[in-house]
Enzyme design. Structure first.
Site, PDB file in Angstrom:
ATOM      1  N   SER A 140      10.638   7.566  15.522  1.00  0.00           N
ATOM      2  CA  SER A 140       9.061   7.919  15.883  1.00  0.00           C
ATOM      3  C   SER A 140       9.185   7.815  17.343  1.00  0.00           C
ATOM      4  CB  SER A 140       8.524   6.004  15.145  1.00  0.00           C
ATOM      5  OG  SER A 140       8.246   6.085  14.088  1.00  0.00           O
TER       6      SER A 140
ATOM      7  N   CYS B 273       3.796   8.220  -0.169  1.00  0.00           N
ATOM      8  CA  CYS B 273       4.461   7.369   1.495  1.00  0.00           C
ATOM      9  C   CYS B 273       4.350   5.788   0.791  1.00  0.00           C
ATOM     10  CB  CYS B 273       3.347   7.616   2.559  1.00  0.00           C
ATOM     11  SG  CYS B 273       3.880   7.040   4.189  1.00  0.00           S
TER      12      CYS B 273
ATOM     13  N   CYS C  23      -0.743   0.899  15.587  1.00  0.00           N
ATOM     14  CA  CYS C  23      -0.354   0.367  14.262  1.00  0.00           C
ATOM     15  C   CYS C  23      -1.594  -0.674  13.530  1.00  0.00           C
ATOM     16  CB  CYS C  23       0.736   0.589  13.772  1.00  0.00           C
ATOM     17  SG  CYS C  23       1.441   0.463  12.360  1.00  0.00           S
TER      18      CYS C  23
ATOM     19  N   CYS D 279       4.720  -5.659   9.585  1.00  0.00           N
ATOM     20  CA  CYS D 279       6.063  -5.469  10.113  1.00  0.00           C
ATOM     21  C   CYS D 279       6.122  -5.888  11.649  1.00  0.00           C
ATOM     22  CB  CYS D 279       5.545  -3.952  10.050  1.00  0.00           C
ATOM     23  SG  CYS D 279       7.205  -2.903  11.333  1.00  0.00           S
TER      24      CYS D 279
ATOM     25  N   ASN E 277       6.616   8.691  20.260  1.00  0.00           N
ATOM     26  CA  ASN E 277       5.329   8.756  20.827  1.00  0.00           C
ATOM     27  C   ASN E 277       5.728   7.981  22.454  1.00  0.00           C
ATOM     28  OD1 ASN E 277       5.250   8.692  17.855  1.00  0.00           O
ATOM     29  ND2 ASN E 277       5.504   6.331  18.138  1.00  0.00           N
TER      30      ASN E 277
ATOM     31  N   CYS F 197      -1.448   7.784   8.971  1.00  0.00           N
ATOM     32  CA  CYS F 197      -0.274   6.977   9.301  1.00  0.00           C
ATOM     33  C   CYS F 197      -0.586   6.247  10.332  1.00  0.00           C
ATOM     34  CB  CYS F 197      -0.159   8.486   9.933  1.00  0.00           C
ATOM     35  SG  CYS F 197       1.999   8.084  10.522  1.00  0.00           S
TER      36      CYS F 197
ATOM     37  N   SER G  66      11.764   6.386   7.699  1.00  0.00           N
ATOM     38  CA  SER G  66      11.622   6.992   9.391  1.00  0.00           C
ATOM     39  C   SER G  66      12.332   5.628   9.767  1.00  0.00           C
ATOM     40  CB  SER G  66      10.181   7.654   9.252  1.00  0.00           C
ATOM     41  OG  SER G  66       9.393   6.838  10.723  1.00  0.00           O
TER      42      SER G  66
ATOM     43  N   GLU H 160       0.982  -1.236   0.322  1.00  0.00           N
ATOM     44  CA  GLU H 160       0.004  -0.112  -0.209  1.00  0.00           C
ATOM     45  C   GLU H 160       0.675   1.217  -0.230  1.00  0.00           C
ATOM     46  OE1 GLU H 160      -3.257  -0.264   3.118  1.00  0.00           O
ATOM     47  OE2 GLU H 160      -3.188  -1.846   2.304  1.00  0.00           O
TER      48      GLU H 160
ATOM     49  N   CYS I 285       4.055  -2.085  16.926  1.00  0.00           N
ATOM     50  CA  CYS I 285       3.518  -1.189  17.954  1.00  0.00           C
ATOM     51  C   CYS I 285       1.921  -1.333  18.088  1.00  0.00           C
ATOM     52  CB  CYS I 285       3.810   0.345  17.011  1.00  0.00           C
ATOM     53  SG  CYS I 285       5.650   0.308  17.163  1.00  0.00           S
TER      54      CYS I 285
ATOM     55  N   GLY J 200       5.863  -1.710   7.883  1.00  0.00           N
ATOM     56  CA  GLY J 200       7.138  -1.996   6.981  1.00  0.00           C
ATOM     57  C   GLY J 200       8.109  -1.073   8.189  1.00  0.00           C
ATOM     58  N   GLU J 201       9.177  -1.682   8.504  1.00  0.00           N
ATOM     59  CA  GLU J 201      10.066  -1.097   9.452  1.00  0.00           C
ATOM     60  C   GLU J 201      11.565  -0.706   8.859  1.00  0.00           C
ATOM     61  OE1 GLU J 201      11.053   1.046  12.086  1.00  0.00           O
ATOM     62  OE2 GLU J 201      12.823   0.159  11.779  1.00  0.00           O
TER      63      GLU J 201
HETATM   64  S1  SF4 Z   1       4.669   2.406  13.602  1.00  0.00           S
HETATM   65 FE1  SF4 Z   1       6.099   1.925  12.191  1.00  0.00          FE
HETATM   66  S2  SF4 Z   1       7.187   0.093  12.813  1.00  0.00           S
HETATM   67 FE2  SF4 Z   1       5.561   0.247  14.511  1.00  0.00          FE
HETATM   68  S3  SF4 Z   1       4.657  -1.760  13.779  1.00  0.00           S
HETATM   69 FE3  SF4 Z   1       3.999  -0.116  12.664  1.00  0.00          FE
HETATM   70  S4  SF4 Z   1       4.736   0.062  10.451  1.00  0.00           S
HETATM   71 FE4  SF4 Z   1       5.781  -1.732  12.074  1.00  0.00          FE
END
Ligand code: SF4
Length: 323
Positions: free
Chosen positions: A176, A62, A76, A69, A178, A295, A148, A45, A73, A116-117
């Site tokens: 991030s 983006c 998310c 991922c 948070n 986001c 990011s 996506e 988190c 994804g990270e």
């Molecule tokens: S915020 Fe980023 S690192 Fe955390 S689960 Fe979502 S995609 Fe993965």
């Protein structure tokens, strides 16, 4: 520069648009989410986001670096999928190509903030950046690209090595954060149990700095979790001495989220407190929430279910093998 082989064009299987009337008089602005399907049935996506800049509207793409991922988190949508696969450089660059030549929007900026990270697939992400900036690739200046990360210090150090190279000094890093402290951060971001905030801060401080640019620190404001005035003071204390912009992102609820979006008053109060504390602070405009394109909202519920069937024993085959 990595070799850039001609690629298979994956079909755009879904596209959705959200049009908002811009309050500053630029007319309607459109957020576009598009979904590409790979030969294995998995999907990436990507979101094209309009950005208001003083007198004009530019666009930011983006991109995703993985499907799903592994970071988990809790706020998310992508994190709820688990990691399904890491993308290849071709599949990352494909998102820029489709935006430019199929959807018809050549993005000014590219941010690795989709699914994804990026530091979990860093070799590939760095290869894709080399292609995107290349003159026979995307010709996107490094200064317009942002990676990011959730805060993997080894990944931050490796991105720093690239930033030290000629032509990449202005590649941007976003982290991030948070949370105001380890207890809260560990409760919503499991990565903090591996690398706590002190380790993260050391990595941020060691990151190379060129010119006047400021690192972006992202802060998803979640009601009842990290939005108190004392939290804001702790965050500002943590960031003291770091040249950065605190980007406050009003939480965009994932599916089945235990939290709603924060109230406008709490967002404004948090930002006002941060500014009063002397912290340079910006608010991330909310775009694409209605189409699950904002986001933290990327991820396909159907594919998520498919993963668990694929990994385990399907109900049907279980019934068949039951004597
Ligand atoms: S915020 Fe980023 S690192 Fe955390 S689960 Fe979502 S995609 Fe993965």
């Amino acid at each position: 520069m990595p070799a850039f082989a001609p690629f298979d064009v994956h079909p755009v299987v879904r596209e959705s648009r959200e049009t908002l009337e811009d309050r500053e008089g630029h007319g309607p602005i459109e957020t576009i989410k598009f979904v590409l399907q790979h030969s294995d049935g998995l999907e990436t996506e990507s979101v094209i986001i309009p950005m208001i800049r003083a007198d004009r509207v530019t666009t930011t793409l983006c991109v995703s670096s993985q499907v799903g991922c592994a970071m988990g988190c809790t706020f998310c949508e992508t994190g709820q999928m688990g990691l399904m696969k890491s993308l290849t450089a071709e599949q990352i660059v494909m998102q820029w190509w489709v935006s430019t030549y199929i959807v018809g929007v050549r993005p000014k900026n590219i941010v690795f903030m989709g699914m994804g990270e990026p530091t979990d697939n860093l070799d590939v992400v760095l290869d894709s950046i080399q292609i995107l900036v290349g003159h026979d690739g995307g010709c996107v200046p490094a200064t317009n690209i942002t990676i990011s990360t959730v805060g993997n210090p080894h990944g931050i150090a490796r991105i720093g090595e690239l930033v030290n190279q000629h032509g990449f000094h202005k590649l941007n890093l976003a982290v991030s954060l948070n949370a105001p402290n380890d207890a809260i951060r560990s409760s919503i971001m499991p990565v903090n149990r591996a690398w706590n905030m002190e380790t993260l801060r050391d990595a941020i401080v060691a990151f190379p700095k060129f010119g006047k640019g400021a690192m972006c620190i992202e802060y998803v404001l979640i009601p009842g979790v990290n939005d108190a005035q004392e939290h804001c003071d702790e965050v500002c204390e943590f960031l003291k001495g770091i040249r950065c912009s605190l980007n406050v992102i009003p939480y965009n609820p994932r599916r089945n989220s235990p939290w709603g979006a924060p109230s406008e008053e709490s967002v404004l109060a948090f930002i006002a407190r941060a500014i009063a504390n002397g912290q340079f602070t910006k608010r991330r405009g909310t775009k694409g929430r209605s189409q699950m394109a904002a986001c933290g909202q990327l991820g396909n519920e159907e594919i998520r279910k498919r993963k668990f069937v694929g990994l385990g024993v399907s109900a049907e085959s279980a019934r068949e093998s039951t004597p």
